[in-house]
Design an enzyme around this catalytic site. Sequence first.
Site, PDB file in Angstrom:
ATOM      1  N   GLY A   1      -5.726   3.273  -0.609  1.00  0.00           N
ATOM      2  CA  GLY A   1      -6.691   3.695   0.405  1.00  0.00           C
ATOM      3  C   GLY A   1      -5.986   4.263   1.617  1.00  0.00           C
TER       4      GLY A   1
ATOM      5  N   PRO B   1      -5.696   3.960   8.131  1.00  0.00           N
ATOM      6  CA  PRO B   1      -6.572   3.255   9.087  1.00  0.00           C
ATOM      7  C   PRO B   1      -7.449   2.180   8.434  1.00  0.00           C
ATOM      8  CG  PRO B   1      -6.613   5.628   9.453  1.00  0.00           C
ATOM      9  CD  PRO B   1      -5.839   5.416   8.198  1.00  0.00           C
TER      10      PRO B   1
ATOM     11  N   GLY C   1      -4.362   0.107   5.195  1.00  0.00           N
ATOM     12  CA  GLY C   1      -3.081  -0.138   5.877  1.00  0.00           C
ATOM     13  C   GLY C   1      -3.275  -1.030   7.089  1.00  0.00           C
TER      14      GLY C   1
ATOM     15  N   CYS D   1      13.353  12.135   5.099  1.00  0.00           N
ATOM     16  CA  CYS D   1      13.604  11.749   6.490  1.00  0.00           C
ATOM     17  C   CYS D   1      15.059  11.976   6.878  1.00  0.00           C
ATOM     18  CB  CYS D   1      13.219  10.289   6.696  1.00  0.00           C
ATOM     19  SG  CYS D   1      13.974   9.213   5.471  1.00  0.00           S
TER      20      CYS D   1
ATOM     21  N   LYS E   1       0.837  -1.199   0.000  1.00  0.00           N
ATOM     22  CA  LYS E   1       0.000   0.000   0.000  1.00  0.00           C
ATOM     23  C   LYS E   1       0.880   1.260   0.000  1.00  0.00           C
ATOM     24  CE  LYS E   1      -2.007   2.600   3.120  1.00  0.00           C
ATOM     25  NZ  LYS E   1      -2.041   3.895   2.422  1.00  0.00           N
TER      26      LYS E   1
ATOM     27  N   GLU F   1      10.936   1.870   9.552  1.00  0.00           N
ATOM     28  CA  GLU F   1      11.791   3.026   9.238  1.00  0.00           C
ATOM     29  C   GLU F   1      10.972   4.263   9.539  1.00  0.00           C
ATOM     30  OE1 GLU F   1      14.855   2.820   8.397  1.00  0.00           O
ATOM     31  OE2 GLU F   1      14.956   0.675   8.008  1.00  0.00           O
TER      32      GLU F   1
ATOM     33  N   GLU G   1       9.982  16.526  14.977  1.00  0.00           N
ATOM     34  CA  GLU G   1      10.143  16.458  13.520  1.00  0.00           C
ATOM     35  C   GLU G   1       9.138  17.389  12.837  1.00  0.00           C
ATOM     36  OE1 GLU G   1       8.869  12.877  11.406  1.00  0.00           O
ATOM     37  OE2 GLU G   1      10.694  12.977  10.200  1.00  0.00           O
TER      38      GLU G   1
HETATM   39  P1  NDP Z   1       2.501   8.102   7.965  1.00  0.00           P
HETATM   40  O1  NDP Z   1       3.016   7.346   9.117  1.00  0.00           O
HETATM   41  O2  NDP Z   1       1.355   9.005   8.144  1.00  0.00           O
HETATM   42  O3  NDP Z   1       2.097   7.126   6.781  1.00  0.00           O
HETATM   43  C1  NDP Z   1       2.982   6.171   6.203  1.00  0.00           C
HETATM   44  C2  NDP Z   1       2.167   5.072   5.549  1.00  0.00           C
HETATM   45  O4  NDP Z   1       1.462   4.345   6.556  1.00  0.00           O
HETATM   46  C3  NDP Z   1       1.102   5.584   4.588  1.00  0.00           C
HETATM   47  O5  NDP Z   1       0.966   4.679   3.519  1.00  0.00           O
HETATM   48  C4  NDP Z   1      -0.130   5.607   5.472  1.00  0.00           C
HETATM   49  O6  NDP Z   1      -1.319   5.566   4.739  1.00  0.00           O
HETATM   50  C5  NDP Z   1       0.082   4.323   6.260  1.00  0.00           C
HETATM   51  N1  NDP Z   1      -0.659   4.238   7.512  1.00  0.00           N
HETATM   52  C6  NDP Z   1      -1.164   5.231   8.288  1.00  0.00           C
HETATM   53  N2  NDP Z   1      -1.811   4.720   9.364  1.00  0.00           N
HETATM   54  C7  NDP Z   1      -1.692   3.373   9.278  1.00  0.00           C
HETATM   55  C8  NDP Z   1      -2.150   2.284  10.085  1.00  0.00           C
HETATM   56  N3  NDP Z   1      -2.858   2.453  11.201  1.00  0.00           N
HETATM   57  N4  NDP Z   1      -1.852   1.022   9.692  1.00  0.00           N
HETATM   58  C9  NDP Z   1      -1.133   0.812   8.577  1.00  0.00           C
HETATM   59  N5  NDP Z   1      -0.705   1.789   7.764  1.00  0.00           N
HETATM   60  C10 NDP Z   1      -0.959   3.068   8.104  1.00  0.00           C
HETATM   61  O7  NDP Z   1       3.770   8.884   7.383  1.00  0.00           O
HETATM   62  P2  NDP Z   1       3.791   9.957   6.222  1.00  0.00           P
HETATM   63  O8  NDP Z   1       3.230   9.356   4.967  1.00  0.00           O
HETATM   64  O9  NDP Z   1       3.232  11.234   6.757  1.00  0.00           O
HETATM   65  O10 NDP Z   1       5.358  10.105   5.969  1.00  0.00           O
HETATM   66  C11 NDP Z   1       6.173  10.996   6.636  1.00  0.00           C
HETATM   67  C12 NDP Z   1       6.934  10.282   7.748  1.00  0.00           C
HETATM   68  O11 NDP Z   1       7.692   9.228   7.199  1.00  0.00           O
HETATM   69  C13 NDP Z   1       7.917  11.196   8.437  1.00  0.00           C
HETATM   70  O12 NDP Z   1       7.843  10.995   9.816  1.00  0.00           O
HETATM   71  C14 NDP Z   1       9.256  10.713   7.910  1.00  0.00           C
HETATM   72  O13 NDP Z   1      10.338  10.953   8.754  1.00  0.00           O
HETATM   73  C15 NDP Z   1       9.008   9.255   7.731  1.00  0.00           C
HETATM   74  N6  NDP Z   1       9.970   8.692   6.799  1.00  0.00           N
HETATM   75  C16 NDP Z   1      10.937   7.859   7.273  1.00  0.00           C
HETATM   76  C17 NDP Z   1      11.901   7.351   6.432  1.00  0.00           C
HETATM   77  C18 NDP Z   1      12.945   6.406   6.926  1.00  0.00           C
HETATM   78  O14 NDP Z   1      13.578   5.751   6.109  1.00  0.00           O
HETATM   79  N7  NDP Z   1      13.168   6.285   8.210  1.00  0.00           N
HETATM   80  C19 NDP Z   1      11.925   7.706   4.999  1.00  0.00           C
HETATM   81  C20 NDP Z   1      10.844   8.580   4.608  1.00  0.00           C
HETATM   82  C21 NDP Z   1       9.909   9.052   5.489  1.00  0.00           C
HETATM   83  P3  NDP Z   1      -2.071   6.927   4.287  1.00  0.00           P
HETATM   84  O15 NDP Z   1      -1.040   7.960   3.981  1.00  0.00           O
HETATM   85  O16 NDP Z   1      -2.788   6.495   3.079  1.00  0.00           O
HETATM   86  O17 NDP Z   1      -2.928   7.288   5.430  1.00  0.00           O
END
Ligand code: NDP
Length: 481
Positions: free
Chosen positions: A205, A208, A211, A283, A174, A249, A384
């Site tokens: 999608g 929540p 995912g 990140c 996803k 990550e 952050e």
């Molecule tokens: P989120 O944690 O909001 O979302 C990441 C993914 O998880 C999306 O696909 C999101 O779906 C999904 N997701 C959200 N809630 C759930 C759940 N309850 N169960 C399963 N999946 C879920 O992060 P962001 O997309 O806002 O990304 C930014 C963040 O990512 C920053 O904190 C950044 O530092 C981190 N990051 C870390 C990296 C690393 O390598 N350490 C690299 C790049 C970014 P949806 O968006 O569709 O809600």
Amino acid sequence: MKKILNYINGEYCEPFSGDWLDNYNPSKGEVYSKIAFSSSVDVEKAYKAAKEAFPSWSNTTAEERSNTLLKIASLIEENLEELAIAEALDNGKPLSLAKAVDIPRASSNFRFFGHAITQFASEAHESVGLNTMNFTIRQPIGVVGCISPWNLPLYLFTWKIAPALAAGNTVVAKPSEITPMTAYLLGDICTKAGLPKGVLNIVHGTGPSAGQAIVSHPDIKAISFTGGTKTGEHIARTAAPMFKKLSLELGGKNPNLIFADCNYDKMLSVTVRSSFANQGQICLCGSRIFVEKSIYEKFKTDFVAKVKELKVGNPFEADTNIGALVSKPHLEKVKSYIDLAKEEGGKILFGGNQVTVEGSENGYYLEPTIIEILDYQCRVNQEEIFGPVVTIMPFETEEEVLKMANSVKYGLSATLWTSNLDRTMRVSKQLESGIVWVNTWLNRDLRTPFGGIKSSGVGREGGFEALKFFTEAKNVCIKYD
Ligand code: NDP
């Protein structure tokens, strides 16, 4: 309006619910496509396809899987222009960046793991005297889940999918609902490359809904997740009682340590990039800048002058350096941190304002922002922000800067600028982070371990680390007479 469909069992299909989400073009602030709003029903369908495909895919030779991955890599390269345009439109990043970094790297991910799997070997341990021979078999796990964020959409999506497939797993994946377009286009590329049906399934999608359904599915045995720390905590709470393998990550708040003995010009130009590339939404961006006192005033003047030259504008204009932030809520979040900085006594040295771009008046643009802070423990320097905002402050000694650098809950990456070898070794060893770049930034060799410590994550991606994550090790012990 264009519909972003799920890709299940080798075919594009609508979500079971018949519901759709709006997909925004952040550079215009307009809805430009609709995304499948998938639920656990769609995830179950994807899981069944993946389960059915697993016995056959996991029994292909490494060479066969490698050939398919290399074909996908080539097709991504052939479609670079279309994919880069899709990425810039969906994410708001400059088209030049998508062309130079995001899409080439997505192709490299498939190419790299296509090659790596042919070199992946396991160990044997002979217990001389006991007359036993042990050897390790590394077997694919089965159906695995890959969930990725919006900042580097295809780049990070493929960084997980490629090793999972190379190791012989089948996948339910996803992408972020905020940037689903290139993941959607990847389905077609996989079909053209001859990836068998059901080996890769892409469900769109919200987190929540879709995912959560992937993470809580009892038979999806491993989850590779990149995203925010809060989401990571939630995923760990769901997956841990089911004893799933987890690779997380998460967020970062990375320090950039600048010593007076560094190569100043090189440091200055790289620091502009490490602060504001991709609108600061990487990140690994160095968002906390610490400068040795003897060059602090000079750095302040030169850094502000360089950042002033950056053009904030439409991602599709060739001279744009900083495009749009990914969404309106994200823009508001970043702006709220600029307000907080002022409340905390920070001094805005440059930027801080939303930008109106001619012809794209509703886009989510923000000036690159430099904040001079007084106290390294202020919230703006601890939390952050994930936008084009950096803090700067001076330091006098190595001990002092290490204390400030290590003061946050995160530990993803750090950058160190010095020409002193002894200092390089001393400071690198003491920095609390998974990656330390010395006199460079974002320099990636895909064979190296990638990941963070503390609240930046658990586990490592990259090279054989990723192939180890996506396999289970089994020891076979043979007694001989
Ligand atoms: P989120 O944690 O909001 O979302 C990441 C993914 O998880 C999306 O696909 C999101 O779906 C999904 N997701 C959200 N809630 C759930 C759940 N309850 N169960 C399963 N999946 C879920 O992060 P962001 O997309 O806002 O990304 C930014 C963040 O990512 C920053 O904190 C950044 O530092 C981190 N990051 C870390 C990296 C690393 O390598 N350490 C690299 C790049 C970014 P949806 O968006 O569709 O809600």
